[in-house]
Every structure is written in structure tokens, then in C-alpha cells.
Design a protein around this motif. Structure first.
Motif, PDB file in Angstrom:
ATOM      1  N   ASP A 112       0.520  -1.651  -0.286  1.00  0.00           N
ATOM      2  CA  ASP A 112       0.272   0.316  -0.565  1.00  0.00           C
ATOM      3  C   ASP A 112       0.537   0.822   0.313  1.00  0.00           C
ATOM      4  O   ASP A 112       1.019   1.896   0.795  1.00  0.00           O
ATOM      5  CB  ASP A 112      -1.187   0.200   1.061  1.00  0.00           C
ATOM      6  CG  ASP A 112      -1.979  -1.267   0.989  1.00  0.00           C
ATOM      7  OD1 ASP A 112      -2.836  -1.000   0.251  1.00  0.00           O
ATOM      8  OD2 ASP A 112      -2.026  -2.018   1.859  1.00  0.00           O
ATOM      9  N   PHE A 156      -1.519  -1.048  -4.113  1.00  0.00           N
ATOM     10  CA  PHE A 156      -2.761  -0.591  -4.151  1.00  0.00           C
ATOM     11  C   PHE A 156      -2.959   0.183  -4.409  1.00  0.00           C
ATOM     12  O   PHE A 156      -4.055   0.780  -2.663  1.00  0.00           O
ATOM     13  CB  PHE A 156      -3.143  -1.724  -3.329  1.00  0.00           C
ATOM     14  CG  PHE A 156      -1.860  -3.512  -2.420  1.00  0.00           C
ATOM     15  CD1 PHE A 156      -2.625  -3.917  -3.557  1.00  0.00           C
ATOM     16  CD2 PHE A 156      -1.996  -3.788  -2.209  1.00  0.00           C
ATOM     17  CE1 PHE A 156      -1.670  -5.128  -3.592  1.00  0.00           C
ATOM     18  CE2 PHE A 156      -0.824  -4.614  -1.171  1.00  0.00           C
ATOM     19  CZ  PHE A 156      -1.133  -5.503  -2.531  1.00  0.00           C
ATOM     20  N   LYS A 209      -9.094   1.095  -6.923  1.00  0.00           N
ATOM     21  CA  LYS A 209      -9.887   0.071  -6.006  1.00  0.00           C
ATOM     22  C   LYS A 209     -10.411   1.370  -4.801  1.00  0.00           C
ATOM     23  O   LYS A 209     -10.397   2.496  -5.482  1.00  0.00           O
ATOM     24  CB  LYS A 209      -9.293  -0.642  -4.814  1.00  0.00           C
ATOM     25  CG  LYS A 209      -7.982   0.861  -3.905  1.00  0.00           C
ATOM     26  CD  LYS A 209      -7.229   0.200  -3.092  1.00  0.00           C
ATOM     27  CE  LYS A 209      -6.642   1.118  -1.685  1.00  0.00           C
ATOM     28  NZ  LYS A 209      -5.480   0.562  -0.791  1.00  0.00           N
ATOM     29  N   TYR A 214     -17.634   0.826  -2.356  1.00  0.00           N
ATOM     30  CA  TYR A 214     -17.079   0.856  -0.858  1.00  0.00           C
ATOM     31  C   TYR A 214     -17.180   2.523  -0.160  1.00  0.00           C
ATOM     32  O   TYR A 214     -18.043   2.095   1.302  1.00  0.00           O
ATOM     33  CB  TYR A 214     -15.388   0.517  -1.411  1.00  0.00           C
ATOM     34  CG  TYR A 214     -15.079  -0.202   0.014  1.00  0.00           C
ATOM     35  CD1 TYR A 214     -15.334  -0.693   0.586  1.00  0.00           C
ATOM     36  CD2 TYR A 214     -13.482   0.585   0.547  1.00  0.00           C
ATOM     37  CE1 TYR A 214     -15.042  -0.168   2.400  1.00  0.00           C
ATOM     38  CE2 TYR A 214     -12.996   0.399   1.321  1.00  0.00           C
ATOM     39  CZ  TYR A 214     -13.644  -0.528   2.065  1.00  0.00           C
ATOM     40  OH  TYR A 214     -12.838  -0.507   3.329  1.00  0.00           O
ATOM     41  N   MET A 253      -8.696  -3.154  -7.798  1.00  0.00           N
ATOM     42  CA  MET A 253      -8.797  -4.740  -6.511  1.00  0.00           C
ATOM     43  C   MET A 253     -10.335  -4.141  -6.517  1.00  0.00           C
ATOM     44  O   MET A 253     -10.859  -3.208  -6.328  1.00  0.00           O
ATOM     45  CB  MET A 253      -8.018  -3.212  -5.140  1.00  0.00           C
ATOM     46  CG  MET A 253      -8.186  -4.557  -3.861  1.00  0.00           C
ATOM     47  SD  MET A 253      -7.662  -3.840  -2.099  1.00  0.00           S
ATOM     48  CE  MET A 253      -5.885  -3.288  -3.211  1.00  0.00           C
ATOM     49  N   ASP A 288      -9.871  -7.982  -2.346  1.00  0.00           N
ATOM     50  CA  ASP A 288      -9.029  -6.850  -0.895  1.00  0.00           C
ATOM     51  C   ASP A 288      -8.868  -8.872  -0.104  1.00  0.00           C
ATOM     52  O   ASP A 288      -9.509  -9.710  -0.144  1.00  0.00           O
ATOM     53  CB  ASP A 288     -10.501  -6.595  -0.571  1.00  0.00           C
ATOM     54  CG  ASP A 288      -9.588  -5.393   0.563  1.00  0.00           C
ATOM     55  OD1 ASP A 288      -7.851  -5.517   0.525  1.00  0.00           O
ATOM     56  OD2 ASP A 288     -10.251  -3.719   0.441  1.00  0.00           O
ATOM     57  N   TRP A 289      -7.914  -7.664   0.996  1.00  0.00           N
ATOM     58  CA  TRP A 289      -7.522  -9.033   1.429  1.00  0.00           C
ATOM     59  C   TRP A 289      -8.492  -9.790   2.229  1.00  0.00           C
ATOM     60  O   TRP A 289      -9.592  -9.597   3.055  1.00  0.00           O
ATOM     61  CB  TRP A 289      -6.859  -8.233   3.286  1.00  0.00           C
ATOM     62  CG  TRP A 289      -6.328  -8.452   3.841  1.00  0.00           C
ATOM     63  CD1 TRP A 289      -6.921 -10.103   4.988  1.00  0.00           C
ATOM     64  CD2 TRP A 289      -5.112  -9.004   4.253  1.00  0.00           C
ATOM     65  NE1 TRP A 289      -6.041 -10.235   6.247  1.00  0.00           N
ATOM     66  CE2 TRP A 289      -4.805  -9.743   5.438  1.00  0.00           C
ATOM     67  CE3 TRP A 289      -3.671  -8.409   4.202  1.00  0.00           C
ATOM     68  CZ2 TRP A 289      -3.684 -10.382   5.560  1.00  0.00           C
ATOM     69  CZ3 TRP A 289      -3.143  -8.222   4.112  1.00  0.00           C
ATOM     70  CH2 TRP A 289      -2.613  -9.162   5.425  1.00  0.00           C
ATOM     71  N   MET A 320      -5.742 -12.310  -2.480  1.00  0.00           N
ATOM     72  CA  MET A 320      -5.068 -11.977  -1.557  1.00  0.00           C
ATOM     73  C   MET A 320      -5.726 -12.321  -0.094  1.00  0.00           C
ATOM     74  O   MET A 320      -6.225 -11.862   0.368  1.00  0.00           O
ATOM     75  CB  MET A 320      -5.611 -10.630  -1.381  1.00  0.00           C
ATOM     76  CG  MET A 320      -4.924 -10.000  -0.015  1.00  0.00           C
ATOM     77  SD  MET A 320      -5.001  -7.725  -0.186  1.00  0.00           S
ATOM     78  CE  MET A 320      -3.769  -6.731  -1.105  1.00  0.00           C
ATOM     79  N   TRP A 429      -1.815   6.273   6.205  1.00  0.00           N
ATOM     80  CA  TRP A 429      -1.266   4.951   5.355  1.00  0.00           C
ATOM     81  C   TRP A 429       0.419   5.592   5.520  1.00  0.00           C
ATOM     82  O   TRP A 429       0.601   6.674   4.465  1.00  0.00           O
ATOM     83  CB  TRP A 429      -1.812   5.011   4.654  1.00  0.00           C
ATOM     84  CG  TRP A 429      -3.024   3.701   3.753  1.00  0.00           C
ATOM     85  CD1 TRP A 429      -3.770   4.338   3.949  1.00  0.00           C
ATOM     86  CD2 TRP A 429      -2.803   2.512   4.620  1.00  0.00           C
ATOM     87  NE1 TRP A 429      -5.001   3.553   3.148  1.00  0.00           N
ATOM     88  CE2 TRP A 429      -4.446   2.450   3.850  1.00  0.00           C
ATOM     89  CE3 TRP A 429      -2.452   1.719   4.031  1.00  0.00           C
ATOM     90  CZ2 TRP A 429      -4.715   1.072   3.678  1.00  0.00           C
ATOM     91  CZ3 TRP A 429      -2.398   0.201   4.177  1.00  0.00           C
ATOM     92  CH2 TRP A 429      -3.981   0.382   3.965  1.00  0.00           C
TER      93      TRP A 429
HETATM   94  C1  NOJ Z   1      -7.463  -3.550   3.102  1.00  0.00           C
HETATM   95  C2  NOJ Z   1      -7.839  -2.425   2.021  1.00  0.00           C
HETATM   96  O1  NOJ Z   1      -8.968  -2.421   1.911  1.00  0.00           O
HETATM   97  C3  NOJ Z   1      -7.237  -2.354   0.965  1.00  0.00           C
HETATM   98  O2  NOJ Z   1      -6.942  -1.102   0.366  1.00  0.00           O
HETATM   99  C4  NOJ Z   1      -6.139  -2.313   0.888  1.00  0.00           C
HETATM  100  O3  NOJ Z   1      -5.211  -2.659  -0.549  1.00  0.00           O
HETATM  101  C5  NOJ Z   1      -5.275  -3.957   1.225  1.00  0.00           C
HETATM  102  N1  NOJ Z   1      -5.909  -4.211   2.762  1.00  0.00           N
HETATM  103  C6  NOJ Z   1      -3.754  -4.834   1.361  1.00  0.00           C
HETATM  104  O4  NOJ Z   1      -3.085  -4.033   2.756  1.00  0.00           O
END
Ligand code: NOJ
Length: 755
Positions: A112, A156, A209, A214, A253, A288-289, A320, A429
Motif C-alpha cells: 500500500d 494498491f 480500488k 465501497y 482491487m 481485497d484482503w 489476497m 498509510w
Molecule cells: C485492505 C484494504 O481495504 C485495501 O485497500 C488494502 O490495499 C489491503 N488491505 C492490503 O493492505
């Protein structure tokens, strides 16, 4: 001089090797040939992404979970890793993929890199307030280059979710509420990360993403379900994603939320029909995760096996951290529940991006420690961060020209827990930024030493340490430092109060129902205000806060967001007038939390309200509908006046253009920049249309007394929207066009689009 004559066939070969078609053919041939050698398990492996699971340059992994993953890596069952940091670690893991697996397919490493890697830029919401697309591209370029110098090849970012609800902590990551500006920001950021050539070692793959919706999480609660209609999806949510595709983004994503009651990860319509179908996107989509697994609690998948089936059939290409593709896909193909062609398509997409990065030629190309040492946090990069920080600041109020501060003479009290905070400005971040590495407001202001300044914290904002995984523990009871702060304020000429959110109070999982100044800060502000009203309030936050009391009582307010590594220097330069603030809000600031979601491009309703006295109209009994500070709003130390608004025709055909123009004059005493904004209202449509939509803007810089004519061209493409016919088209009829300094502008010219 000797003349060299090249035989024609050499020229033909050279040119044909360079033609994009033959490159595509070479690439696709390579991919197909590799694919034909892969077992089903290896294909599923390419679709599997793991978080870094052990220190690859240290001893072998211990523990069953880590060993299992390690073995999968060696078996070619991992295609990508995330959050592996640093040249050495990345090289060590790449070595396993390339040298120990049967086919030696390199990994792609993601992370990220949202607003900087080591050099931290303003949070994207702040940076969007600059309305400076070149700047957005440049900061993404620097961030991407730093990440690539440290071994990474995929970020990301950008997050291009449109967001209208300040309760949602992730508003900090996007470009605000408007699809037009959001689309331009998406394009700029994709171009910044990816450059013109992904094969270049300083560019990395971008990721649009979160696809999709979202930003519409109900009640601003992160990960919550959404409820919006098909037209909102196409007219408001999708445009920045489409812009990212048009700009060549190579990955997407998907998102955690459901839309149309279906989790995005399992949503065939958005992923296969729109993105890969209509938009012809040939990169890949990462989940996404854990979002594949999370379709179980959503109540959409029965179990992991079912979740993997639904996700892959819907078009999610890479898993992921659910570990479901690697464990389930081969079986699903063998049992006939998933067509192997779908797997082949996903793998082709992933290999394509790896090929474009040049990883098959040199899997270690990003692993250059010397480059990393030189580039990360370099002075040049920090200068870009400073420039971005200054341009992101928005002046919300400046009564009696309290700002800019005089550079000498006055006694200034600096008060507030965030004035001395070197961590919060880094935002949520912050990737590889060193803890406490931002310049603080105190440090920034100390460079201007012509004044006598004193500092008092006044109150603690929080207790203990803060980080990404824990909630910030807010101080609600300790007022013991109020007294000292009041004394400092009472004995000073001017008070600078630096209040707002700690850096981890916005971002992922940071939803808030109360969006006022957290903890005891408002109470402190009220106390200080009693002893000295000459207050400049500097607000640091990752979202629009409720500043209604502040707006009514405090003469000057500066919205300073979380501005990154050079935060304090930028704020000081603005306070002292070395940079005349030029930012404009990209999210409406509500009068109170009860107004959210709030946005300028709302629809009129059948009973529009013009005052709170009207009862059976669409309004509130306690506050008017308008926001405290509207979209597009931001002051300068100088004043601008608009005049001579004109339109050269009131008839527009589908093949013609009309011009609208206006004159803008700097009527104040400072040189300054103004973002001149163009809005259009489509009066009647096949679906109800917004009251105004941003359709253009231009930034002008004028010296005192200087004026300039600004023109915008309107053609029918500017009037297109996703209509009742489920397609993008402009509809004939009446339009209003507005030009002004924010979305509140009311004067308009009328024109008609005719056949
Ligand atoms: C969850 C987040 O929603 C997403 O934006 C991020 O890229 C991923 N985790 C990976 O860290």
C-alpha cells in the motif's frame, strides 16, 4: 562523411519489431507458451497472493502455518506477495520463486503505497484540494519511484472511491465527492505510478480500488453493506474507475461491500460484464484482503470451496490472503464447477502484467540497494512533498485579515496537542516513513523567529502509543494543562491553536459517529477563546470535521489535513504568508454529522427547501440543508471578483461547440491563485439529474489588480450521462451553466442542446 545505407529489409525488421501489434503478439505468445506448460495447481498458484510470512533473510520458517506457505512458495503455488519490504527480503523471496520452483515464474510484490513510501505526501483527500493534476501525478511518480527503488513493483493505489460521508474513515484516501474531479485525479495518479513504460525500473503497477461502491458504506461504517441504484453506480461511482482504465491502469482491487446484495468479490456484472467486457480491461483483479473468504459471513457463500467458485466465476483473478484459490481451484475445475478457461484467463492476465514489468527478463530489476539508499527520502523528493503540502491547505475563514501573521513584533502563543506532533501529520498509510519524522508546526514556525512565541500543549489528545492496528485512546478527562495554556493565550497577541485528529483516527476501520474535534479539544478552544479571541485555528484531520461552533466563534480557520513529511514547514509558510493558500475543498463540510451524506451534486427532490421555516419541504427543522463549507470552497489572502460572464450562443448541436467565458480580477493585495470552476445543470432528463455537476476548471494566478478572461468550451460529450436507456448519452433540452469560485455559485447562463 560516409553515408550509411540500410537495406530495406533491416528497416522493415526494425520497424516491425517496434510495432505495438507485434509486441502484443510476442507477449501473448510467451504467455500462452508458459501457460501450456503449467499444471492446474501451478495456475492456481499464480492466482494466490500471500502476505509476507517470515523473515526471508533469516532462519527458515518455523511453525506449521509458515512452513505450509513456504512449501507452497517452493512448489510454485504463490504468484504474488504483499507487504514484503526492502531489497534484501524481496530478493530472497524472488530467488525462491525463480530458482526453486519448476517453472521459475517471478513473483509480483505489492504494497500500500498510498501517499508516499518513505517521503510522505499529503493524504490523497488533502492533495485533491490542490486541484493540481500535475502535482498529483508527480507525487505518485515519486512515491512509485521510491517503492520501486526498494524492490516493489505494485502499489494498491489509487483509491478512487467517491465518498460523501465524512463518518467513513477512508475518505482520506480518495479525491472526495465528485466523479469529474475524481476521474482526473485517478488518471493523474495512475500515470504517476505507471509512467509511460512499466518496464522502466522507476515505475510500478497501479491498482484502482475498491471496485465498487465501497465509499457508499451505509452510515459511514467501514466494510458495511451499501444501497445505491444502478444509475448512481454508473454516473457517480464508476467514472473514476473507467478513467483509470482509460489511463492504462493494469490492476483493479475489488471491495469488501455488497452491492445489489452481492459481495463485490462475487459480482459478475461489475467485474466480468462491465470491467472486462464493456471496458475491455485486460489486466487483473485482485481481491481485497480475505474478501473471498468473507463471502461466507456475508451469507453469500456456504463455505470456502463455494466462495472460491463464486469469486473466480465472477472474475476475481487473484486471491489476497484467503488461501482459497490455492486450496480449492484445482478441485473445482476437476469437479466441473469452474471451467478451466476461466482459470487460464485469470493466469494470462497476471502473467501479462508480470511480462510488462519486465520480470521475465530480470526478476531482480527492482532490487538495487544502492538505488534505494540514494532515493528514499531524498531532498528532491522532500521538496515535492513540501510543495504538495502547501498546495493542499485550504483557508476556510479569515476575518479581519488575521492571516497572514506579521513576521515580527507580535507575541504568539502556539497551543494544542497537534502543534508539537511529528507523527500525526504522516496520516494513516505511512508505509516506510520513520515514526515521528514529519516536521511539526512548532518546528515550522520556529524558522520564523521575528516573533516571540510560546508553546503550551493545553491538553493531551490521546494516551499511549498509536498504530495501524489499534484504536487511538482519546483523552476525555485530563484537563490539567488547560490553565497554563490559558495563561499563555491571555498574555499573547495572537493564538495559533493546532487541533484535530491523530493520524490514526482516520483511514481503514476508522469510522466515527461524532465528527467534531475529538476529546477535550473543543472545550480547550472555548476556554482559550474566553481569554483571547485573536485565534487562528489550524485543523489537522483526515476527513471533514464538524466545525460549526468554530466557524461561528473563531476568526480564522485553516484546514491543514494530514500533510505528510513536510507538514509543519508548509503550515508555517502559509500562516506567515510565504505561500498564499490556494486549496479548494473536494468534500463538503457538514454543519453537523446529521447532515451526512452531504454533497453538492444532489438532486432537487419534488419539494426542495429554501428555509428551515418551511415545514412540508425537504429540509431539517434545526439547520439549513446547505453545508457549512461547500465543495470547491477555499479562500485566499487576496480577493477575486468575477464579471462579464457570457455565452456565445444559447443553441448547441451534437456536432457543434459553444463558449462560455468570464473575467476574473485580483482585487486584493496579494498575488494569488484561484481555481475557476465550471458547473452545468441538466434541467430535465430521462432520470432526475443533479442540481449541478462540475464539468471543468482552470487555475489562474493573478497579481493584485490583474485580471484575466477564462473560457470554457462546451460540447455535447460534456453533457453525457448514463441515461434511462442504460447508456452514456446526452439528451436534448435545457441546460444551465455556471462559472465561479465554488459550487455555491448561483449566476447562470441558459442554453439548449438540440438535434
Ligand atoms: C485492505 C484494504 O481495504 C485495501 O485497500 C488494502 O490495499 C489491503 N488491505 C492490503 O493492505
Amino acid at each position: 562523411m560516409k553515408k550509411i545505407i540500410y537495406p530495406l529489409f533491416i528497416i522493415i525488421i526494425v520497424f516491425s519489431c517496434q510495432s505495438p501489434n507485434s509486441q502484443i503478439t510476442e507477449k501473448e505468445k510467451f504467455i500462452n507458451s508458459l501457460l501450456s506448460k503449467m499444471t492446474l495447481e501451478e495456475k492456481a498458484g499464480q492466482m494466490n497472493q500471500y502476505n509476507g510470512f517470515w523473515d526471508a533473510t533469516g532462519p527458515m520458517p518455523e511453525g506449521d502455518y509458515q512452513k505450509k506457505r513456504y512449501n507452497e512458495l517452493k512448489n510454485g503455488q504463490v504468484g504474488s506477495m504483499l507487504n514484503v519490504i526492502g531489497v534484501e527480503e524481496i530478493r530472497a523471496l524472488q530467488k525462491i520463486a525463480v530458482e526453486e520452483t519448476r517453472l521459475g515464474i517471478p513473483l509480483i510484490f505489492g504494497h500500500d503505497v498510498i501517499h508516499g513510501y518513505k517521503t510522505i505526501f499529503p493524504i490523497p483527500l488533502a492533495e485533491s484540494s490542490s486541484w493540481d493534476l500535475d502535482l498529483m501525478e508527480q507525487s505518485a511518480r515519486v512515491a512509485g519511484s521510491e517503492a520501486s527503488a526498494d524492490g516493489l513493483n505494485w502499489t494498491f493505489a489509487p483509491m478512487v472511491d467517491i465518498s460523501r460521508d465524512a463518518r467513513w474513515g477512508r475518505v482520506m484516501e480518495g479525491a472526495g465527492e465528485d466523479p469529474y474531479l475524481g476521474s482526473l485525479a485517478a488518471k493523474a495518479r495512475v500515470k504517476g505510478f505507471q509512467g509511460d513504460d512499466l518496464n522502466d525500473i522507476s515505475t510500478i503497477v497501479a491498482c484502482a480500488k475498491h471496485f465498487a461502491g465501497y465509499g457508499f458504506s451505509e452510515a459511514g461504517r467501514d466494510y458495511n453493506t451499501t444501497d445505491f441504484n444502478h444509475y448512481t453506480l454508473h454516473n457517480t461511482i464508476m467514472p473514476p474507475f473507467k478513467a483509470a482504465v482509460d489511463a492504462g491502469v493494469r490492476t483493479f482491487m475489488n471491495s469488501f461491500n455488497t452491492l445489489d446484495e452481492i459481495p463485490a468479490t462475487g459480482h459478475k456484472y461489475i467485474q466480468r460484464d462491465v470491467l472486462k467486457g464493456d471496458w475491455k480491461f485486460d489486466g487483473f483483479i485482485v481481491s481485497d484482503w480475505g474478501s473471498i473468504d468473507q463471502m461466507i459471513p456475508h451469507g453469500f457463500a456456504r463455505d470456502g470451496n463455494h466462495a472460491a467458485e463464486l469469486a473466480v466465476n465472477a472474475g476475481s483473478d487473484m486471491d489476497m490472503e484467503s488461501s482459497l484459490y490455492v486450496s480449492q481451484l484445482a478441485g473445482l475445475v476437476k469437479s466441473g464447477k469452474v471451467d478451466e478457461e476461466k482459470i487460464n484467463d485469470a493466469v494470462r492476465r497476471i502473467l501479462r502484467v508480470k511480462y510488462e514489468l519486465g520480470l521475465f527478463d530480470d526478476p531482480y530489476k527492482y532490487c538495487n540497494q544502492e538505488r534505494s539508499d540514494l532515493e528514499l527520502g531524498s531532498n528532491d523528493n522532500m521538496n515535492v512533498a513540501l510543495d504538495a503540502a502547501k498546495k493542499s491547505i485550504v483557508l476556510l475563514k479569515n476575518n479581519n485579515q488575521l492571516l497572514p501573521l506579521p513576521k515580527s513584533g507580535e507575541k504568539i502563543a502556539i497551543i494544542g496537542p497537534l502543534a508539537n506532533d511529528k507523527n500525526s501529520p504522516l496520516g494513516n498509510w505511512r508505509s516506510q516513513a520513520v515514526h515521528n519524522s514529519a516536521s511539526s508546526v512548532l518546528e515550522g514556525m520556529s524558522k520564523y523567529n521575528g516573533n516571540r512565541t510560546v508553546y503550551e500543549k493545553g491538553v493531551d489528545l490521546y494516551y499511549g502509543k498509536t498504530n495501524f492496528h489499534n484504536r487511538v485512546k482519546i483523552n476525555y478527562d485530563d484537563r490539567s494543562d488547560f490553565g497554563k495554556a490559558k495563561l499563555a493565550a491571555a498574555t499573547s497577541d495572537i493564538v495559533i491553536m493546532v487541533l484535530g485528529e491523530e493520524g490514526h483516527q482516520s483511514g481503514e476501520g476508522r469510522s466515527r459517529t461524532n465528527i467534531g474535534l475529538p476529546g477535550l479539544q473543543l472545550e480547550l478552544l472555548k476556554e482559550i477563546n474566553k481569554v483571547n479571541n485573536n485565534i487562528v485555528l489550524v485543523v489537522m484531520s483526515g476527513r471533514p470535521l464538524d466545525l460549526t461552533w468554530e466557524d461561528e466563534n473563531i476568526p480564522a480557520i485553516v484546514q491543514a489535513w494530514h500533510l505528510g513529511s513536510k507538514s509543519g514547514d508548509a503550515i508555517a509558510q502559509v500562516l506567515y504568508g510565504d505561500y498564499n493558500p490556494s486549496g479548494k475543498l473536494t468534500m463538503s463540510f457538514p454543519r453537523n454529522v446529521g447532515q451526512v451524506p452531504i454533497y453538492y451534486n444532489f438532486k432537487n427532490t419534488g419539494r426542495p427547501s429554501t428555509s428551515i421555516e418551511q415545514v412540508t419541504n425537504s429540509g431539517y427543522a434545526d439547520v439549513e440543508n446547505s453545508p457549512l463549507y461547500p465543495f470547491g470552497f477555499g479562500l485566499s489572502y487576496t480577493n477575486f471578483s468575477y464579471s462579464n460572464f457570457s455565452i456565445d450562443s444559447d443553441k448547441l448541436g451534437f456536432d457543434s461547440k459553444i463558449n462560455v467565458s468570464i473575467e476574473i480580477e485580483n482585487t486584493g493585495f496579494y498575488k494569488g491563485k484561484e481555481v475557476v470552476q465550471l458547473y452545468i445543470r441538466d434541467i430535465v432528463g430521462s432520470i432526475a439529474r443533479p442540481m449541478k455537476e462540475l464539468k471543468g476548471f482552470e487555475t489562474v494566478e493573478l497579481a493584485p489588480g490583474e485580471s484575466q478572461k477564462i473560457s470554457f468550451q462546451i460540447d455535447s460529450s460534456l453533457l453525457e450521462f448514463y441515461s434511462y436507456n442504460n447508456k452514456w448519452e446526452a439528451e436534448v433540452g435545457k441546460f444551465h451553466v455556471f462559472i465561479g469560485g465554488d459550487s455555491n455559485v448561483s449566476e447562470y447562463k441558459e442554453f439548449y442542446l438540440t438535434d
